[in-house]
Design a protein around this motif. Structure first.
Motif: not given
Ligand code: AMP
Ligand code: ZN
Ligand code: FE
Ligand code: FE
Length: 288
Positions: A11, A16, A41, A253
């Motif tokens: 990501h 996020d 996402h 992330h």
């Protein structure tokens, strides 16, 4: 020859994560990762930037996206891999998902306001590094933390944002089998992301896979940061029994999940070039 590794679940700050696609590709190159799937996402807005950086750093980019769907056991995540450059149907679908996400976010803020915590949506958007992002609960959690309304990011979820907590609002999500069929018709490879994180009996996974395959599922994520060797073994044999391929990735992330390293997960993750080649071959055979 050095074995080479890949990471097919990452990501950026388009959702996020906290790295720009460029930063992520630079890190991938330093770690000698040969291929990276960017799977933000509900958005594919970071993919062109990632591809451009990938060319400069000599890292192959797999155009991807992570989509949430509804299952009898809660949110079920699907990875769409090798998304075509122009895919208007998918873009429309993602746009709708983002609209529903925005509406859900506003309702969370209303609930928080009813507890005396007044947050403007602008403040949530400021937590996102780009105007093309998909704001979500992690960004609301960051605002709560900045305001000292909670003592940690995790507390923001436990107290307010997690399922069942006081400001939780569910997102209306499409049925998982329908999403698999839709993504598959868009011509992407669909892999079931972190199946063992779903709070369901393993027997349900075993029983439901054939129908998921009939709808177009091509792979399951068998290599994942949170998996033990036994978990991976379970997924690999399940995939083999069902004629599915395996995918693998860290779910990196950036700073948002500092214990998960790109390509390495929590330390033990290794998604080899061989696993990647098998996934690619599976995809090729399906395209013939
Ligand atoms: P959203 O897509 O906006 O519903 O937010 C989902 C994201 O919030 C997940 O991908 C996780 O990163 C994060 N999240 C969900 N539940 C928790 C939790 N209990 N603790 C920490 N992070 C969570
Ligand atoms: Zn995420
Ligand atoms: Fe996920
Ligand atoms: Fe993810």
């Amino acid at each position: 020859m050095h074995p080479s590794f890949v990471d097919l679940h990452t990501h950026t700050l388009y959702s996020d994560g906290t790295d720009t696609p460029e930063e992520l590709m630079r890190k991938a190159s330093r770690l000698s990762l040969s291929s990276i799937a960017i799977t933000d996402h509900d958005t594919i807005s970071g993919l062109d930037e990632a591809e451009e950086a990938g060319l400069r750093y000599g890292v192959e980019v797999v155009r991807g996206c992570e989509v949430s769907s509804r299952s009898p056991f809660g949110d079920l995540h699907l990875l769409a891999l090798w998304i075509p450059k122009h895919c208007p149907d998918l873009e429309d679908f993602l746009k709708m998902q983002r609209r529903l996400r925005d509406e859900r976010n506003l309702r969370i803020l209303e609930k928080l306001a009813s507890f005396g915590i007044r947050i403007e949506y602008e403040e949530v958007l400021e937590q996102c590094g780009t105007p093309h992002m998909t704001p979500g609960r992690p960004h609301i959690a960051a605002v709560l933390l900045n305001r000292h309304a909670v003592s940690s990011y995790k507390d923001a979820f436990t107290q307010y944002l997690a399922e069942g907590a006081s400001a939780y609002v569910p997102r209306p999500l499409p049925d998982f089998q329908k999403v698999i069929a839709f993504l598959s018709e868009c011509g992407v490879l669909v892999s079931w992301a972190h199946p063992l994180l779903l709070r369901c009996p393993r027997s349900w996974i075993v029983d439901i896979l054939p129908e998921m395959k009939r709808n177009g599922l091509k792979a399951i994520e068998a290599y994942y940061s949170e998996y033990s060797q036994a978990d991976t073994h379970f997924c690999v044999s399940l995939a083999a029994r069902n004629g599915l391929a395996c995918s693998g990735g860290s779910d990196y992330h950036g700073l948002r999940k500092p214990d998960i390293a790109l390509g390495r997960g929590k330390g033990g993750l290794r998604v080899t070039q061989a696993i990647y080649e098998q996934l690619k071959q599976h995809r090729q055979s399906l395209m013939l």
